[in-house]
Design a protein around this motif. Structure first.
Motif, PDB file in Angstrom:
ATOM      1  N   ASP A 127      -6.863  -1.370  -5.133  1.00  0.00           N
ATOM      2  CA  ASP A 127      -7.815  -0.522  -4.412  1.00  0.00           C
ATOM      3  C   ASP A 127      -7.267   0.899  -4.434  1.00  0.00           C
ATOM      4  O   ASP A 127      -6.070   1.104  -4.212  1.00  0.00           O
ATOM      5  N   VAL A 128      -8.112   1.886  -4.677  1.00  0.00           N
ATOM      6  CA  VAL A 128      -7.735   3.294  -4.604  1.00  0.00           C
ATOM      7  C   VAL A 128      -8.737   3.951  -3.653  1.00  0.00           C
ATOM      8  O   VAL A 128      -9.935   3.938  -3.919  1.00  0.00           O
ATOM      9  N   GLY A 162      -3.216   3.933  -2.531  1.00  0.00           N
ATOM     10  CA  GLY A 162      -3.347   2.932  -3.572  1.00  0.00           C
ATOM     11  C   GLY A 162      -2.748   1.643  -3.068  1.00  0.00           C
ATOM     12  O   GLY A 162      -1.733   1.653  -2.368  1.00  0.00           O
ATOM     13  N   LYS A 163      -3.382   0.542  -3.392  1.00  0.00           N
ATOM     14  CA  LYS A 163      -2.947  -0.733  -2.833  1.00  0.00           C
ATOM     15  C   LYS A 163      -3.003  -1.812  -3.902  1.00  0.00           C
ATOM     16  O   LYS A 163      -4.011  -1.970  -4.593  1.00  0.00           O
ATOM     17  N   PRO A 204     -12.897   2.991  -5.226  1.00  0.00           N
ATOM     18  CA  PRO A 204     -13.119   1.888  -6.164  1.00  0.00           C
ATOM     19  C   PRO A 204     -12.104   0.757  -5.977  1.00  0.00           C
ATOM     20  O   PRO A 204     -10.998   0.966  -5.487  1.00  0.00           O
ATOM     21  N   THR A 205     -12.527  -0.431  -6.371  1.00  0.00           N
ATOM     22  CA  THR A 205     -11.656  -1.605  -6.353  1.00  0.00           C
ATOM     23  C   THR A 205     -11.861  -2.405  -7.634  1.00  0.00           C
ATOM     24  O   THR A 205     -12.972  -2.430  -8.181  1.00  0.00           O
ATOM     25  N   VAL A 206     -10.793  -3.019  -8.107  1.00  0.00           N
ATOM     26  CA  VAL A 206     -10.838  -3.896  -9.278  1.00  0.00           C
ATOM     27  C   VAL A 206      -9.971  -5.099  -8.970  1.00  0.00           C
ATOM     28  O   VAL A 206      -8.863  -4.957  -8.448  1.00  0.00           O
ATOM     29  N   ARG A 265       0.836  -1.199   0.000  1.00  0.00           N
ATOM     30  CA  ARG A 265       0.000   0.000   0.000  1.00  0.00           C
ATOM     31  C   ARG A 265       0.872   1.250   0.000  1.00  0.00           C
ATOM     32  O   ARG A 265       1.880   1.301   0.693  1.00  0.00           O
ATOM     33  N   TYR A 266       0.466   2.233  -0.781  1.00  0.00           N
ATOM     34  CA  TYR A 266       1.129   3.537  -0.790  1.00  0.00           C
ATOM     35  C   TYR A 266       0.115   4.584  -0.347  1.00  0.00           C
ATOM     36  O   TYR A 266      -1.002   4.629  -0.859  1.00  0.00           O
TER      37      TYR A 266
END
Length: 173
Positions: A86-87, A66-67, A102-104, A53-54
């Motif tokens: 994930d953002v 962001g992960k 959101p997640t993708v 994660r950042y």
């Protein structure tokens, strides 16, 4: 003649690592870098979870993160894995933090998803997260987190829950 041709058994790996270090050193000098965190945990599926994660600070009351993550499970003769991004926009209030975004993720299982196309295995939705942080030093912190996701692709499942711990390193204080 390339530099690698003059150095015996050099390969491209060390040069790419050196370029990455120089790039991130330059970015760090130009930007107000936030923090990186390595996380590990469990999914309710059940499965193992690991992420990098950042977190980036802003001039506002919220921060961005962001992960990149990987979920993996070998249960009931299945070999399930999912990786994704994930953002989140996060609101910190010491020592806690909540976030939404959101997640993708791309899901994979050789037997169950064997006839699924790439688009059918792609799951996307909304991610909510709560975390608590225990500061150890100026640079290092321990975190505990819980992450709930709601997906829009009903074919692959509607929800996912993850919990775990992380080690966070802050670049600037």
């Amino acid at each position: 003649m390339a530099i690698c041709d003059r150095i015996p058994r050099c390969g491209k790996g060390p040069w790419l690592a050196l370029i990455a270090v120089l790039f991130f050193t330059g970015v760090h000098a130009q930007a107000n870098f936030g923090a990186v965190e390595l996380r590990g945990g469990r999914t309710v599926f059940p499965g193992d979870y690991v992420s990098l994660r950042y977190q980036h600070p802003t001039n506002y009351a919220f921060q961005f993160s962001g992960k990149l993550f990987l979920e993996k499970s070998k249960r009931n003769h299945l070999d399930y894995s999912a990786f994704g991004i994930d953002v989140l926009a996060e609101y910190p209030f010491d020592p806690f933090r909540v976030g939404l975004g959101p997640t993708v993720q791309l899901e994979s299982e050789p037997w169950v998803y064997r006839n699924f196309s790439f688009a059918q295995r792609l799951n996307y939705g909304v991610c909510g997260e709560a975390a608590a942080e225990l500061v150890l030093t100026e640079a290092f912190s321990l975190t505990a987190f819980a992450n709930q996701k709601y997906f829009f692709n009903a074919l692959l499942g509607r929800t996912s829950f993850v919990f775990g711990v992380g080690l966070k390193y802050s670049f600037s204080n």
